[in-house]
Design a protein around this motif. Sequence first.
Motif, PDB file in Angstrom:
ATOM      1  N   LEU A  37       0.833  -1.209   0.000  1.00 17.10           N
ATOM      2  CA  LEU A  37       0.000   0.000   0.000  1.00 17.10           C
ATOM      3  C   LEU A  37       0.865   1.256   0.000  1.00 17.10           C
ATOM      4  O   LEU A  37       0.540   2.248  -0.672  1.00 17.10           O
ATOM      5  CB  LEU A  37      -0.923  -0.005   1.213  1.00 17.10           C
ATOM      6  N   GLU A  38       1.952   1.239   0.738  1.00 21.72           N
ATOM      7  CA  GLU A  38       2.845   2.404   0.784  1.00 21.72           C
ATOM      8  C   GLU A  38       3.486   2.677  -0.575  1.00 21.72           C
ATOM      9  O   GLU A  38       3.800   3.824  -0.904  1.00 21.72           O
ATOM     10  CB  GLU A  38       3.950   2.179   1.831  1.00 21.72           C
ATOM     11  N   ARG A  39       3.676   1.622  -1.357  1.00 26.06           N
ATOM     12  CA  ARG A  39       4.322   1.781  -2.665  1.00 26.06           C
ATOM     13  C   ARG A  39       3.320   1.970  -3.796  1.00 26.06           C
ATOM     14  O   ARG A  39       3.662   1.830  -4.964  1.00 26.06           O
ATOM     15  CB  ARG A  39       5.213   0.566  -2.942  1.00 26.06           C
ATOM     16  N   GLY A  40       2.084   2.287  -3.458  1.00 25.07           N
ATOM     17  CA  GLY A  40       1.092   2.636  -4.463  1.00 25.07           C
ATOM     18  C   GLY A  40       0.205   1.510  -4.927  1.00 25.07           C
ATOM     19  O   GLY A  40      -0.695   1.722  -5.745  1.00 25.07           O
ATOM     20  N   GLY A  41       0.434   0.290  -4.435  1.00 26.70           N
ATOM     21  CA  GLY A  41      -0.462  -0.805  -4.782  1.00 26.70           C
ATOM     22  C   GLY A  41      -1.813  -0.645  -4.116  1.00 26.70           C
ATOM     23  O   GLY A  41      -1.956   0.070  -3.123  1.00 26.70           O
ATOM     24  N   ASN A  42      -2.813  -1.310  -4.673  1.00 24.50           N
ATOM     25  CA  ASN A  42      -4.132  -1.229  -4.056  1.00 24.50           C
ATOM     26  C   ASN A  42      -4.341  -2.401  -3.099  1.00 24.50           C
ATOM     27  O   ASN A  42      -3.440  -3.216  -2.875  1.00 24.50           O
ATOM     28  CB  ASN A  42      -5.231  -1.147  -5.122  1.00 24.50           C
ATOM     29  N   ALA A  43      -5.519  -2.471  -2.513  1.00 28.15           N
ATOM     30  CA  ALA A  43      -5.780  -3.491  -1.498  1.00 28.15           C
ATOM     31  C   ALA A  43      -5.675  -4.897  -2.059  1.00 28.15           C
ATOM     32  O   ALA A  43      -5.302  -5.838  -1.340  1.00 28.15           O
ATOM     33  CB  ALA A  43      -7.162  -3.276  -0.875  1.00 28.15           C
ATOM     34  N   VAL A  44      -5.978  -5.083  -3.333  1.00 28.50           N
ATOM     35  CA  VAL A  44      -5.861  -6.406  -3.941  1.00 28.50           C
ATOM     36  C   VAL A  44      -4.394  -6.786  -4.096  1.00 28.50           C
ATOM     37  O   VAL A  44      -3.984  -7.903  -3.754  1.00 28.50           O
ATOM     38  CB  VAL A  44      -6.599  -6.444  -5.292  1.00 28.50           C
ATOM     39  N   LEU A 125      -6.145 -14.997  -9.891  1.00 28.93           N
ATOM     40  CA  LEU A 125      -7.344 -14.453 -10.538  1.00 28.93           C
ATOM     41  C   LEU A 125      -7.693 -13.089  -9.957  1.00 28.93           C
ATOM     42  O   LEU A 125      -8.012 -12.147 -10.703  1.00 28.93           O
ATOM     43  CB  LEU A 125      -8.517 -15.419 -10.359  1.00 28.93           C
ATOM     44  N   LEU A 126      -7.661 -12.965  -8.643  1.00 21.97           N
ATOM     45  CA  LEU A 126      -7.960 -11.687  -8.007  1.00 21.97           C
ATOM     46  C   LEU A 126      -6.972 -10.620  -8.469  1.00 21.97           C
ATOM     47  O   LEU A 126      -7.362  -9.480  -8.768  1.00 21.97           O
ATOM     48  CB  LEU A 126      -7.917 -11.843  -6.486  1.00 21.97           C
ATOM     49  N   LEU A 127      -5.703 -10.992  -8.558  1.00 21.27           N
ATOM     50  CA  LEU A 127      -4.680 -10.054  -9.031  1.00 21.27           C
ATOM     51  C   LEU A 127      -4.939  -9.637 -10.463  1.00 21.27           C
ATOM     52  O   LEU A 127      -4.840  -8.448 -10.811  1.00 21.27           O
ATOM     53  CB  LEU A 127      -3.300 -10.709  -8.910  1.00 21.27           C
ATOM     54  N   ARG A 128      -5.274 -10.595 -11.304  1.00 21.63           N
ATOM     55  CA  ARG A 128      -5.507 -10.282 -12.726  1.00 21.63           C
ATOM     56  C   ARG A 128      -6.634  -9.284 -12.916  1.00 21.63           C
ATOM     57  O   ARG A 128      -6.507  -8.318 -13.678  1.00 21.63           O
ATOM     58  CB  ARG A 128      -5.843 -11.577 -13.490  1.00 21.63           C
ATOM     59  N   ASP A 129      -7.739  -9.503 -12.242  1.00 27.88           N
ATOM     60  CA  ASP A 129      -8.950  -8.714 -12.512  1.00 27.88           C
ATOM     61  C   ASP A 129      -9.033  -7.415 -11.729  1.00 27.88           C
ATOM     62  O   ASP A 129      -9.691  -6.464 -12.169  1.00 27.88           O
ATOM     63  CB  ASP A 129     -10.186  -9.559 -12.221  1.00 27.88           C
ATOM     64  N   HIS A 130      -8.375  -7.349 -10.563  1.00 24.89           N
ATOM     65  CA  HIS A 130      -8.563  -6.162  -9.718  1.00 24.89           C
ATOM     66  C   HIS A 130      -7.263  -5.589  -9.159  1.00 24.89           C
ATOM     67  O   HIS A 130      -7.312  -4.574  -8.459  1.00 24.89           O
ATOM     68  CB  HIS A 130      -9.517  -6.500  -8.568  1.00 24.89           C
ATOM     69  N   GLY A 131      -6.136  -6.203  -9.455  1.00 24.25           N
ATOM     70  CA  GLY A 131      -4.866  -5.676  -9.000  1.00 24.25           C
ATOM     71  C   GLY A 131      -4.202  -4.825 -10.066  1.00 24.25           C
ATOM     72  O   GLY A 131      -4.741  -4.619 -11.160  1.00 24.25           O
ATOM     73  N   THR A 132      -3.011  -4.350  -9.734  1.00 25.64           N
ATOM     74  CA  THR A 132      -2.246  -3.523 -10.672  1.00 25.64           C
ATOM     75  C   THR A 132      -0.811  -4.005 -10.824  1.00 25.64           C
ATOM     76  O   THR A 132      -0.117  -3.589 -11.746  1.00 25.64           O
ATOM     77  CB  THR A 132      -2.222  -2.054 -10.205  1.00 25.64           C
ATOM     78  N   TRP A 133      -0.342  -4.872  -9.947  1.00 26.55           N
ATOM     79  CA  TRP A 133       1.055  -5.295  -9.938  1.00 26.55           C
ATOM     80  C   TRP A 133       1.264  -6.543 -10.799  1.00 26.55           C
ATOM     81  O   TRP A 133       0.319  -7.289 -11.090  1.00 26.55           O
ATOM     82  CB  TRP A 133       1.510  -5.583  -8.517  1.00 26.55           C
ATOM     83  N   ASP A 423      -7.780  -0.090   1.303  1.00 26.72           N
ATOM     84  CA  ASP A 423      -6.885   0.960   0.808  1.00 26.72           C
ATOM     85  C   ASP A 423      -7.574   2.322   0.820  1.00 26.72           C
ATOM     86  O   ASP A 423      -8.767   2.444   1.139  1.00 26.72           O
ATOM     87  CB  ASP A 423      -6.343   0.619  -0.582  1.00 26.72           C
ATOM     88  N   ARG A 424      -6.821   3.345   0.469  1.00 24.37           N
ATOM     89  CA  ARG A 424      -7.310   4.727   0.544  1.00 24.37           C
ATOM     90  C   ARG A 424      -8.421   5.007  -0.460  1.00 24.37           C
ATOM     91  O   ARG A 424      -9.155   5.971  -0.305  1.00 24.37           O
ATOM     92  CB  ARG A 424      -6.143   5.683   0.311  1.00 24.37           C
ATOM     93  N   TRP A 425      -8.526   4.153  -1.487  1.00 25.31           N
ATOM     94  CA  TRP A 425      -9.548   4.371  -2.507  1.00 25.31           C
ATOM     95  C   TRP A 425     -10.858   3.653  -2.201  1.00 25.31           C
ATOM     96  O   TRP A 425     -11.856   3.881  -2.865  1.00 25.31           O
ATOM     97  CB  TRP A 425      -9.011   3.920  -3.865  1.00 25.31           C
ATOM     98  N   GLY A 426     -10.855   2.772  -1.205  1.00 24.04           N
ATOM     99  CA  GLY A 426     -12.091   2.120  -0.795  1.00 24.04           C
ATOM    100  C   GLY A 426     -12.230   0.669  -1.209  1.00 24.04           C
ATOM    101  O   GLY A 426     -13.283   0.067  -0.991  1.00 24.04           O
TER     102      GLY A 426
END
Length: 608
Positions: A37-44, A125-133, A423-426
Motif C-alpha cells: 500500500l505504501e508503494r502505491g499498490g491497491n488493497a488487492v 485471478l484476483l490479481l488479474r482482474d482487480h490488482g495492478t502489480w 486501501d485509501r480508494w475504498g
Amino acid sequence: MRFSRPPAFTTRPTLEGTVGMAASTHWAASATAMGVLERGGNAVDAAVAAGFVLQVVEPHLNGPGGDLTAVFATADDPTPRVLDGQGPAPAAASAARYRDEGLDRVPGAGALAAAIPGATDAWLLLLRDHGTWEVADVVGAAIGYARDGFPAVARVGSTIGAVASLFRAHWPSSAALWLPDGRVPEPGEVLRNPAWATTLGRLADAAQGPTREARVDAVREVWAEGFVAEAIETFCRTPHRHASGTDHAGVLAVADSAQWRSSVVDAFVGGFRGYLVAKTPAWGQGPALLQMLALLEPYDDAALDPSTEAGAHLVLETIKLAQADREAWFGDGPDVPGIGDLLDPGYLAARRGLLTDQASPDVRPGRVGGRDPRLATLALAGHVPGVSGSSAVGEPTVTLGGEPGTSSHGETRGDTCHLDVVDRWGTVVSATPSGGWLQSSPTIPELGFALGTRLQMTWLEEGLPSTLTPGRRPRTTLTPTLVLDDEGRPVTAVGSPGGDQQDQWQLLYLLRTLVGGWSPQAAIDAPALHTTSSPGSFWPRDREPAGAVVEDRLGDDVIAGLARRGHRVSRAGDWALGRLSAVGIDHARGVLWGAANPRGMQGYAVGR
C-alpha cells in the motif's frame, strides 16, 4: 445499560489512518501488505502479496496446495463478490471408490482427501482482474522468506513436534524439509523452503504475454497444466500413510486441474440491524452466519449480550440451529437451498420457536422449502471413542485430525489463516486461505508444499448435499465476512481461522460492535465461546452433545449459569479462543481502521 460495558483498556488500540490498513494472523503478512500500500499498490495487490507470505510463514496453517475464499468490494464497484478458490473433488474421487478402499469417512490427512488445489489460482485471478502489480512483484516477499528464511513462531515447531514420528516413519519428504538435522525446530529458529522459492520463481518467470492480464493467465496455466500439476500427479501415484492408519494413493491428476479455474461469484447477503452482511454461498458455511443473525434480529439489544448468562445461552442455542441446517442442507449441487429459503421469515420463526432456556443436545435441522432434512448417519454419532484425541497412526489429533483448530475440550492446536486489507480508494478484501498444511499430506519434494485435505468435509454416504462427488466442491468452513452500511458501502472486513468456530466467533464480534457499540479491538479482545454440539466438519467428524467451550474470562457466575442450563462446559483458559482480525472504513469521518487478535502473540494490524 443495554449491553455490557466495554473494557476501559484493550490489549492494543484500534488503529486509525487515511492511507491504508492491513490486519492478519501473522505480522509478516500484515507488514508485507502495508508495504505494498505504501508503494502505491491497491488493497488487492496488498492482499495477494500477503497471502503468498502467509503460505511461507504459517506453513502449519495454510499452503500453496490448499484453498481460499474471499469476500471483496472494489473502489469502482461496492457490490460484494466472493472469490471462489475452493477446488472441487477430482474426477476419480467418489464415495463408492473410497468405500471400496475400506474407508467409512474421508481421512483427515493424505492425498485421498485432496481437492483440486485452489488457493494459488484464486490469488492470481484476483490479481488479474482487480490488482495492478505484476506476478513477480507480488510474490517477491514470499520468495525472499522461502529462500532466505523466516523465524518460526512457536506453533510451527509444536506442530512439527506432534507429527515428527509420522514424518520419520512414513513421510520422509516432510521429514527432510521440516526436521532440520532430524530434530524438531526451536521457537524462533530460522526455517527455509528452497524448493518453494524455486517453484515460485519458475512461476513468476512464466509470466509472459502482451498485457498484464495475459501474463497473469500464463502463470495460472503453468500452475494448472504444467510442471506443478505434473509433479502433483506423480506424487499421488505413490501410496502413503493416511489418517485412517492405512496406506493409499491419491487420485489427483493433471486433467483435473487443467479443467478447473477459480472464479468470482455473487455473495449471499443478509440483513441485520440496518446493515448488510455478505458471505459465501452454501458450498461454504457462510449462510449459517446469516441465519444466526436473522434468528437473533427480533430480540432486544440486551438479550444479545454474549457476556451475560442469558445472552451466551441464546447465542449458543442459535448457533446450534444454524449449524444443524448447515449439516443437512449445505453443499455443492442442484438440491442445495437458496438464501431466500434459508432466510424465509416463516421458516426462521418456526426455528426460533425451538429455543428454550435449556441447552439442547440434539442436532435439529429444519424443513426447508417443503423438504425433509437428512443427516449423515455418522453426523449423529457424537464423540468417537478411540479416534478423537488420537489418530489411528498413534499421533495426537493435531497430526491427522483435520484442521488444526480447537478441540472439543478447548485445547488450542493452531488455526487457519486470515487477512483483511483496505486501501485509501475504498477497495476492501477479507480472505481466509487454508489447507495444504505441512501436516496434511507428505511434502512434494520438488515443489516444496503439501496437498490440502478439504475432501474430509464430504461424506461417503450417498444422497447427501455433501456426499463426495467428482467435480463438486466440498462444503468448506472458510467464511470471511464483509459488512456494508444502509447505503451499500463497505464498512467492515472481518474473519477468523478456526474451522467450525469461524462464524461462531464472528457472530460474537458482530453482536458486540453492531449492537453493543464496542470498538473493533475491544470486540476482538472480549471473552469468546463456542458450541461443540454440532457435527464436526473435520475428520473424525465427531461432536459433543450440548458441548460448550468458553474462555475463563467470561466469569465464574456466567459459566456456572450455563452449566445449570445444561451446557457441558469446558474451560479453555483466559486467552484461548478466537483469532479475529478486521479492517474497515468510517465513512462519516473519512477514516480507515484496523484491529487484530492478541491471542497467541502473532496476529497483527498495521496502518497509517
